[in-house]
Design an enzyme around this catalytic site. Structure first.
Site, PDB file in Angstrom:
ATOM      1  CD  GLU A  73      -7.365  -3.536   5.799  1.00 27.67           C
ATOM      2  OE1 GLU A  73      -7.515  -3.841   6.975  1.00 27.67           O
ATOM      3  OE2 GLU A  73      -7.313  -4.255   4.877  1.00 27.67           O
TER       4      GLU A  73
ATOM      5  CD  GLU B 102      -3.870  -4.947   2.807  1.00 28.79           C
ATOM      6  OE1 GLU B 102      -3.598  -3.942   3.028  1.00 28.79           O
ATOM      7  OE2 GLU B 102      -4.180  -5.812   3.857  1.00 28.79           O
TER       8      GLU B 102
ATOM      9  CB  ALA C 147      -9.335 -11.536   7.091  1.00 25.43           C
TER      10      ALA C 147
ATOM     11  CD  GLN D 222       8.392 -19.612   9.285  1.00 25.72           C
ATOM     12  OE1 GLN D 222       9.171 -19.023   9.798  1.00 25.72           O
ATOM     13  NE2 GLN D 222       8.674 -20.873   9.132  1.00 25.72           N
TER      14      GLN D 222
END
Length: 499
Positions: free
Chosen positions: A169, A257, A263, A297
Site C-alpha cells: 500500500e 486485500e 479502513a 481482537q
C-alpha cells in the site's frame, strides 16, 4: 462380525462429523483436483486472470496478518483446513517491511518460505506480499526489496502457484508516475531474470486505491496486475468507479486485500456493504483476498481470540467476519459450477403441471444458514412463462433480519427475484416465507429450471432451528415436495401451505 460393526460405526461417526462441519466436506477428499492442478500456470488475457487453457479464473482466499505478529497461524495444517473447509484457492503471506518486519528482522522471510512450501504441497496459489504500510514510499527500502525478490524468484521461478506482490500500500506523498512505476520497473526486472512467467501485482497510490492512475500509465510487462484495496465500512461506489475506469483502459485488477470492517481494520462489521462489493467483484471476475487470518481482537479478524493456530476451527471459533468470508468462498467453489445434477424424474401420473424438487444444501438442523436447492419442473403439455411463477419456502425467523444470496443458478442468479414476507399470524412451522421469482424465461413441456442454490442467514449470523421449519427436511438428493409451494400469477398451483 465385530470388525464389520466397528467399520460401520466408524463410517457413521465420520458422516455425522462431516455434516456437523467438524470435518472437511467430501469435496475435499483425496482425488479431487487442487486449484493449481486444475488451472496450472496463470497469465493475463486482456483484463482477466486466466489459466493455462486461457479460461478466466477468479481466485478467492484470505491473507495472514503481519507474519511477525501472527505467523503461528501460517502453517501447512491451517492452510490445508482453509483449502478443504473454506475452499480457498489462494493464500497471501503478508510480510511487513517496517514495524518489526523484514527490515529489522530478515528472518521473518522464513515464514514466507514456509507458506510457499505448504501452498506447493496443497496445490493452492500463494501471494508473496512485500507489505509496505508505515513506510509509505516503496523506494525507501527499494534495494532491500530487490534483494528479497531476487531470492524469492530464484527459489520459486519454476513454481506456477507463486504470485509476487511487490508493494502492498504505497501512501503519503507518493504518486504513480514519479515514485511507484519506476520502483516497480526495477523490481520487476529483478524478478523476471529468474521468473519469466508468474503474475506480479503492483500496489497503487493512496493505500492501493488509485488504480485509475496506473491505468493511464501502465507497465510494459504482460503479466502484471494492479492492486485495489478496500474496506467495506469506508470505501464504496467512488472506489468502484475507479476500478471501472481502470478496467475500461485495459488494466487488470487483483483485490489483494479487503476487509469487512472500516479502513482501520476495526469498526463494523459491514456485511451489506461487503456483499455489495463481492457481487461487484464477481460480476467483473476479479480475484480477491480477505484481511485477515488471526485471532486479533478486531472486527476484520477471521478468528476469535484463543482459536487454534492449526485449523480445525468449529463455526463457534469464527468471528462474524470469518463466518461471512468462509461462506462467500464456500458458496462459489468450483463444485457449484459443474454440470448441474439431474433430478429424479417426476411421476407424471401423480404430478401434472409445475412441481418442485428440493434437497438440503445444509442438512444440519441447527445451522447459521439455510441452503435450499430447488428444481422447478414443467410436467404439463403447455409452455410456462416463468415471470408469472413464484415459489415460497416457509420457515421461522423469530423476528430476525434476513439476508438472501444465490450461490448458483443454471439459468443465472441475475434472473432471480426475491422478497421476505412476514406472516401477520404465524402458521405451523412458519412465521415467514421467502418468495422466489423470475425476471424472464420459459419452461417448455418436460423442461426444468435446473439447479437453483440459495442461501439465507440472519443479520447476526445466529443459528436457525431448521427442524421446526415447514419447508425443511433432510435430504441430500432431490425429492419432490409439496411443502414448497408454487403460484401462477399469485394463485396456488402446487403444494400445500402450512396451517
Amino acid at each position: 462380525m465385530k470388525r464389520s460393526i466397528s467399520i460401520f460405526i466408524t463410517c457413521l461417526l465420520i458422516a455425522v462429523l462431516t455434516m456437523g462441519g467438524l470435518l472437511p466436506s467430501p469435496a475435499s477428499a483425496a482425488g479431487t483436483k487442487t486449484p493449481v492442478a486444475k488451472n496450472g500456470q496463470l497469465s493475463i488475457k486482456g483484463t482477466q486472470l486466466v489459466n493455462r487453457d486461457g479460461k478466466a479464473v477468479q481466485l478467492k482466499g484470505i491473507s495472514s496478518h503481519g507474519l511477525q505478529w501472527y505467523g503461528d497461524f501460517v502453517n501447512k495444517d491451517s492452510l490445508k483446513w482453509l483449502r478443504d473447509d473454506w475452499g480457498i484457492t489462494v493464500f497471501r503471506a503478508a510480510m511487513y517491511t517496517a514495524d518489526g518486519g523484514y527490515i529489522d528482522n530478515p528472518s521473518v522471510k522464513n515464514k514466507v518460505k514456509e507458506a510457499v512450501e505448504a501452498a506447493k504441497e496443497l496445490g493452492i496459489y500463494v501471494i508473496i506480499d512485500w507489505h509496505i504500510l508505515n513506510d509509505g514510499n516503496p523506494n525507501q527500502n527499494k534495494e532491500k526489496a530487490k534483494e528479497f525478490f531476487k531470492e524469492m524468484s530464484s527459489l520459486y521461478g519454476n513454481t506456477p502457484n507463486v504470485i509476487y506482490e511487490i508493494a502492498n500500500e504505497p501512501n503519503g506523498d507518493v504518486n504513480w508516475k514519479r515514485d511507484i512505476k519506476p520502483y516497480a520497473e526495477e523490481v520487476i526486472s529483478v524478478i523476471r531474470k529468474n521468473d519469466p512467467d508468474n503474475i506480479i501485482i503492483v500496489g497503487t497510490g493512496t493505500w492501493s486505491q488509485d488504480v485509475n492512475d496506473a491505468a493511464d500509465d501502465q507497465l510494459k510487462d504482460a503479466n502484471v496486475m494492479y492492486a485495489l484495496h478496500f474496506y467495506a465500512g469506508t470505501h464504496g461506489q467512488s472506489l468502484r468507479d475507479k476500478a471501472n475506469y481502470a478496467l475500461s483502459k485495459g488494466a487488470p485488477i487483483f483485490v489483494t486485500e479487503w476487509g469487512t470492517s472500516d479502513a482501520s481494520g476495526n469498526g463494523g462489521v459491514f456485511l451489506d456493504q461487503s456483499r455489495e462489493w463481492l457481487n461487484y467483484l464477481d460480476s467483473k471476475n476479479i480475484s480477491w483476498v480477505n484481511w485477515n487470518l488471526s485471532d486479533k481482537q478486531e472486527s476484520s479478524s477471521a478468528l476469535k481470540p484463543g482459536a487454534s493456530k492449526t485449523g480445525g476451527w468449529p463455526l463457534t471459533d469464527l468471528t462474524a467476519s470469518g463466518t461471512f468470508v468462509r461462506e462467500n468462498i464456500r458458496g462459489t467453489k468450483d463444485s457449484t459450477k459443474d454440470v448441474p445434477e439431474t433430478p429424479a424424474q417426476d411421476n407424471p401420473t401423480q404430478e401434472k403441471g409445475v412441481s418442485v424438487q428440493y434437497k438440503a444444501g445444509d442438512g444440519r438442523v441447527n445451522s447459521n444458514q439455510i441452503r435450499p436447492q430447488l428444481h422447478i419442473k414443467n410436467n404439463g403439455n403447455a409452455t410456462v412463462d416463468l415471470k408469472d411463477v413464484t415459489a415460497r419456502y416457509w420457515y421461522n425467523v423469530k423476528n430476525k433480519g434476513q439476508n438472501f444470496d444465490c450461490d448458483y443458478a443454471q439459468m443465472g442468479c441475475g434472473n432471480l427475484t426475491h422478497k421476505f414476507v412476514t406472516l401477520h399470524k404465524p402458521k405451523q412451522g412458519a412465521d415467514t416465507y421467502l418468495e422466489l421469482g423470475f425476471k424472464t424465461g420459459t419452461l417448455s413441456p418436460g423442461a426444468s429450471t435446473g439447479n437453483i442454490q440459495l442461501r439465507l442467514h440472519n443479520d447476526d449470523w445466529s443459528n436457525y432451528a431448521q427442524s421446526g421449519d415447514y419447508s425443511f427436511f433432510q435430504s441430500n438428493t432431490f425429492k419432490t415436495t409439496k411443502k414448497i409451494t408454487l403460484y401462477h400469477q399469485g394463485k396456488l398451483i402446487w403444494g400445500t401451505e402450512p396451517n
